[in-house]
Design a protein around this motif. Structure first.
Motif, PDB file in Angstrom:
ATOM      1  N   UNK A  88      31.356 -41.918  14.491  1.00 43.45           N
ATOM      2  CA  UNK A  88      32.232 -42.635  15.279  1.00 43.45           C
ATOM      3  C   UNK A  88      33.528 -42.780  13.969  1.00 43.45           C
ATOM      4  N   UNK A  89      33.676 -42.857  13.612  1.00 45.48           N
ATOM      5  CA  UNK A  89      34.944 -43.528  12.086  1.00 45.48           C
ATOM      6  C   UNK A  89      35.555 -41.966  12.190  1.00 45.48           C
ATOM      7  N   UNK A  90      34.609 -40.380  12.344  1.00 38.66           N
ATOM      8  CA  UNK A  90      35.289 -39.566  12.370  1.00 38.66           C
ATOM      9  C   UNK A  90      36.135 -39.590  13.494  1.00 38.66           C
ATOM     10  N   UNK A  91      35.200 -39.514  14.902  1.00 37.32           N
ATOM     11  CA  UNK A  91      35.786 -39.392  16.290  1.00 37.32           C
ATOM     12  C   UNK A  91      37.636 -40.110  15.459  1.00 37.32           C
ATOM     13  N   UNK A  92      36.897 -41.573  15.730  1.00 35.64           N
ATOM     14  CA  UNK A  92      38.312 -41.553  15.810  1.00 35.64           C
ATOM     15  C   UNK A  92      39.735 -41.191  14.940  1.00 35.64           C
ATOM     16  N   UNK A  93      39.350 -40.649  13.572  1.00 37.34           N
ATOM     17  CA  UNK A  93      40.606 -40.176  12.680  1.00 37.34           C
ATOM     18  C   UNK A  93      40.558 -38.884  13.878  1.00 37.34           C
ATOM     19  N   UNK A  94      39.827 -38.048  14.212  1.00 44.43           N
ATOM     20  CA  UNK A  94      40.171 -36.712  14.706  1.00 44.43           C
ATOM     21  C   UNK A  94      41.131 -36.813  16.001  1.00 44.43           C
ATOM     22  N   UNK A  95      41.297 -37.939  16.231  1.00 44.87           N
ATOM     23  CA  UNK A  95      42.341 -39.211  17.510  1.00 44.87           C
ATOM     24  C   UNK A  95      43.789 -39.078  16.919  1.00 44.87           C
ATOM     25  N   UNK A  96      43.206 -39.061  15.326  1.00 43.28           N
ATOM     26  CA  UNK A  96      44.625 -39.977  14.736  1.00 43.28           C
ATOM     27  C   UNK A  96      44.531 -41.383  14.162  1.00 43.28           C
ATOM     28  N   UNK A  97      43.609 -41.847  14.848  1.00 39.01           N
ATOM     29  CA  UNK A  97      43.711 -43.584  14.475  1.00 39.01           C
ATOM     30  C   UNK A  97      43.367 -43.669  13.513  1.00 39.01           C
ATOM     31  N   UNK A  98      43.962 -44.621  12.685  1.00 35.45           N
ATOM     32  CA  UNK A  98      44.040 -45.400  11.487  1.00 35.45           C
ATOM     33  C   UNK A  98      42.609 -46.361  11.638  1.00 35.45           C
ATOM     34  N   UNK A  99      41.747 -46.518  10.911  1.00 35.89           N
ATOM     35  CA  UNK A  99      40.841 -47.175  11.129  1.00 35.89           C
ATOM     36  C   UNK A  99      39.942 -48.027   9.744  1.00 35.89           C
ATOM     37  N   UNK A 100      39.794 -49.076  10.359  1.00 31.57           N
ATOM     38  CA  UNK A 100      39.267 -49.840   8.483  1.00 31.57           C
ATOM     39  C   UNK A 100      38.295 -50.224   8.772  1.00 31.57           C
ATOM     40  N   UNK A 101      36.898 -51.100   8.501  1.00 34.00           N
ATOM     41  CA  UNK A 101      36.159 -52.166   8.851  1.00 34.00           C
ATOM     42  C   UNK A 101      35.971 -52.790   7.748  1.00 34.00           C
ATOM     43  N   UNK A 102      35.782 -54.760   8.498  1.00 30.16           N
ATOM     44  CA  UNK A 102      34.713 -55.280   7.708  1.00 30.16           C
ATOM     45  C   UNK A 102      33.079 -54.885   6.809  1.00 30.16           C
ATOM     46  N   UNK A 103      33.507 -55.377   5.742  1.00 34.09           N
ATOM     47  CA  UNK A 103      32.224 -54.923   4.862  1.00 34.09           C
ATOM     48  C   UNK A 103      30.843 -55.232   5.903  1.00 34.09           C
ATOM     49  N   UNK A 104      30.171 -55.385   6.871  1.00 35.50           N
ATOM     50  CA  UNK A 104      29.138 -56.272   7.420  1.00 35.50           C
ATOM     51  C   UNK A 104      29.022 -55.136   7.934  1.00 35.50           C
ATOM     52  N   UNK A 105      27.019 -54.515   8.073  1.00 30.45           N
ATOM     53  CA  UNK A 105      26.800 -53.816   8.373  1.00 30.45           C
ATOM     54  C   UNK A 105      26.457 -54.415   9.797  1.00 30.45           C
ATOM     55  N   UNK A 106      26.537 -53.407  10.648  1.00 27.86           N
ATOM     56  CA  UNK A 106      25.990 -53.450  12.639  1.00 27.86           C
ATOM     57  C   UNK A 106      24.414 -54.488  12.495  1.00 27.86           C
ATOM     58  N   UNK A 107      24.107 -54.092  11.532  1.00 30.98           N
ATOM     59  CA  UNK A 107      22.305 -54.831  11.634  1.00 30.98           C
ATOM     60  C   UNK A 107      21.316 -54.252  10.501  1.00 30.98           C
ATOM     61  N   UNK A 108      19.942 -54.590  10.723  1.00 27.92           N
ATOM     62  CA  UNK A 108      19.082 -54.675   9.139  1.00 27.92           C
ATOM     63  C   UNK A 108      19.033 -53.464   8.845  1.00 27.92           C
ATOM     64  N   UNK A 109      19.259 -51.638  10.110  1.00 24.11           N
ATOM     65  CA  UNK A 109      18.255 -51.411  10.093  1.00 24.11           C
ATOM     66  C   UNK A 109      19.195 -50.404   8.926  1.00 24.11           C
ATOM     67  N   UNK A 110      18.078 -49.464   8.324  1.00 29.19           N
ATOM     68  CA  UNK A 110      19.020 -48.565   7.058  1.00 29.19           C
ATOM     69  C   UNK A 110      19.306 -47.430   7.662  1.00 29.19           C
ATOM     70  N   UNK A 111      18.639 -46.716   8.527  1.00 24.22           N
ATOM     71  CA  UNK A 111      19.081 -45.664   9.393  1.00 24.22           C
ATOM     72  C   UNK A 111      19.573 -45.608  10.741  1.00 24.22           C
ATOM     73  N   UNK A 112      18.961 -46.270  10.961  1.00 25.60           N
ATOM     74  CA  UNK A 112      19.668 -46.709  12.821  1.00 25.60           C
ATOM     75  C   UNK A 112      20.882 -47.853  13.188  1.00 25.60           C
ATOM     76  N   UNK A 113      22.125 -47.639  12.255  1.00 23.50           N
ATOM     77  CA  UNK A 113      22.788 -47.868  12.654  1.00 23.50           C
ATOM     78  C   UNK A 113      24.318 -47.422  12.976  1.00 23.50           C
TER      79      UNK A 113
END
Length: 502
Positions: free
Chosen positions: A477-502
């Protein structure tokens, strides 16, 4: 509409002229390129109006006189080092760069593997290049480099490195990232050229820091924020001031190594160096392209805030240590900046709080807010159908196309069919469609649905959109947003407790 603060055409003309003046002093000029040769997103963000491909366009103007030598440190290939802007490894970036140079009509001489000791992954990469007809050379590490000059400038130092034959008067030495060995490669080539009687020289194509704006200018501080993991610190070039009585800005690594580099060049050529300072070594006309300092200052402050978020996410992912986080926080304090100065941050967090109350949730809420170029705030959230980024994009293009919120751009039947294939046939545990999948669905719908086509046509208007997510975005998702020219940031919070499927 984003305000313009930089004249890219003026910069390209100035920089091209300055390079040609420099090359006229030699039979051959080894020109080290710092930063990104193609797609310099940092420069584009802090210098509104800067053409992110201006460096390659400068080289294109000089293509009859220039060829390219690409360096990469074997250790970076071995540990699969990633370029954060593209999300690809250094070896893949080299393949990508060679393709792009060819498209611009620029001659790629070869790829040089530096500090090579037979690393297994690097051997495979060398084989891959050679099978495609790319010349590859290797250099081993030189003991005592860069301070043991007697060792370096000898048969046991540069003399052990193979000479890379070049034919054009400008040899551009570039690399995927810092620490790749561009300087050592240039000096090694100059050593061998000298043995052959060729008068060769060295210069560095610089962008940041900008030597002729103040030390504490936000533009130069933004460079420190961008290189916070490298511990780069801007400083007054004392050598330049002593020689010319003129204040110039450079950074600590160049200042520390300048006396050594100067002595190496003098030892190779047997003549006093023409350079009296590290600023002299650089070819940097960026400062002369600034046309609105106020715009540049604001854009640079915005970039510092983005870098703070990026660094905190890197820390959460285990990519940097707490010292790096402390350094970016000090920069924020020095510039008297807060994360909430970024409007999309406040909007995203407020929206997430509303959702927590609505759904009575204690888990992290995946929400994102877009600040469109006209100042409009658009939001999106994770749903059963799609993730937050995809939802925000659809909401944004509907707004830009003046389409009512009540109108569905994508049929639920189509989304359900894609989800079913994703989960049942492709065995994905992430049922919600990601941004790339939703954009493909929008493109397909546009073929038969005029409203979807109208929305699809708005995607290009998302360039320069500012976005913030309340959770760490997945890399796709991050790369797609950047390719669209969108400057995106994120809070340092994981979306879930999964280590791989996030």
């Amino acid at each position: 509409m984003r305000k313009i603060g930089f004249d890219s055409n003026k910069y390209i003309e100035e920089q091209s002229k300055y390079i040609l003046e420099r090359v006229n002093n030699y039979d051959k000029l080894y020109l080290e390129f710092g930063g990104k040769l193609i797609g310099d997103k940092h420069a584009k963000r802090v210098l509104p109006g800067f053409d992110e491909d201006s460096k390659i366009k400068i080289l294109q103007k000089l293509k009859d006189k220039a060829e390219i030598l690409i360096c990469v440190y074997a250790g970076d290939i071995e540990r699969n080092k990633i370029r954060g802007d593209y999300g690809i490894t250094y070896d893949m970036d080299i393949l990508k760069s060679i393709d792009e140079f060819n498209e611009y009509g620029l001659a790629v001489n070869s790829v040089l593997i530096t500090r090579y000791t037979g690393q297994p992954a690097t051997k495979i990469f060398i084989n891959k290049l050679e099978k495609r007809g790319i010349k590859v050379y290797t250099h081993e590490a030189i003991e005592g480099y860069p301070y043991n000059i007697d060792q370096i400038v000898s048969e046991e130092g540069f003399g052990r490195n193979c000479y890379i034959p070049t034919i054009k008067p400008i040899v551009v030495v570039t690399a995927p990232g810092a620490g790749s060995g561009k300087l050592a490669t240039s000096l090694s080539q100059i050593y061998h050229e000298s043995l052959q009687g060729t008068i060769s020289g060295y210069s560095k194509f610089e962008t940041f820091p900008v030597w002729n704006v103040p030390l504490k200018h936000p533009l130069n501080i933004a460079y420190e924020a961008a290189t916070v993991d490298l511990k780069d610190v801007n400083m007054i070039d004392s050598f330049h001031y002593e020689a010319y009585g003129e204040v110039a800005v450079n950074y600590n690594r160049d200042l520390e190594t300048f006396p050594v580099i100067k002595r190496i060049i003098e030892r190779i050529t047997g003549k006093p160096s023409v350079f009296k300072s590290p600023t002299d070594m650089g070819v940097n006309r960026v400062g002369f392209g600034i046309v609105d300092d106020e715009v540049i200052c604001q854009a640079s402050k915005d970039e510092i805030i983005r870098r703070c978020f990026e660094t905190e996410v890197f820390y959460k992912r285990g990519l940097v240590d707490d010292e790096v986080v402390s350094r970016i926080h000090l920069i924020m304090e020095e510039m008297e900046l807060k994360k909430e100065d970024r409007f999309s941050v406040v909007a995203a967090r407020n929206y997430a709080e509303e959702l927590k109350i609505r759904f009575d949730s204690t888990a992290p809420i995946s929400a994102i807010a877009f600040e469109l170029p006209d100042g409009k705030i658009v939001t999106g959230r994770l749903s059963d159908f799609m993730d937050a980024s995809a939802a925000a994009i659809l909401n944004a293009v509907k707004y830009l196309a003046n389409i009512s919120d009540d109108i569905l751009l994508l049929s639920p039947v189509i989304l359900e069919t894609i989800q079913k294939m994703k989960v049942e046939e492709l065995n994905s545990r992430a049922a919600a469609l990601n941004t790339n999948e939703v954009l493909i669905a929008l493109a397909m719908s546009a073929v038969t649905n005029p409203t979807a086509q109208l929305a699809y046509d708005q995607l290009r208007k998302l360039v320069d959109t500012q976005a913030h997510s309340t959770v760490i975005l997945n890399k796709d998702d991050e790369q797609v947003l950047k390719k669209l020219g969108i400057d995106v940031t994120s809070d340092d919070i994981f979306s879930s407790e999964n280590l791989f499927y996030i």
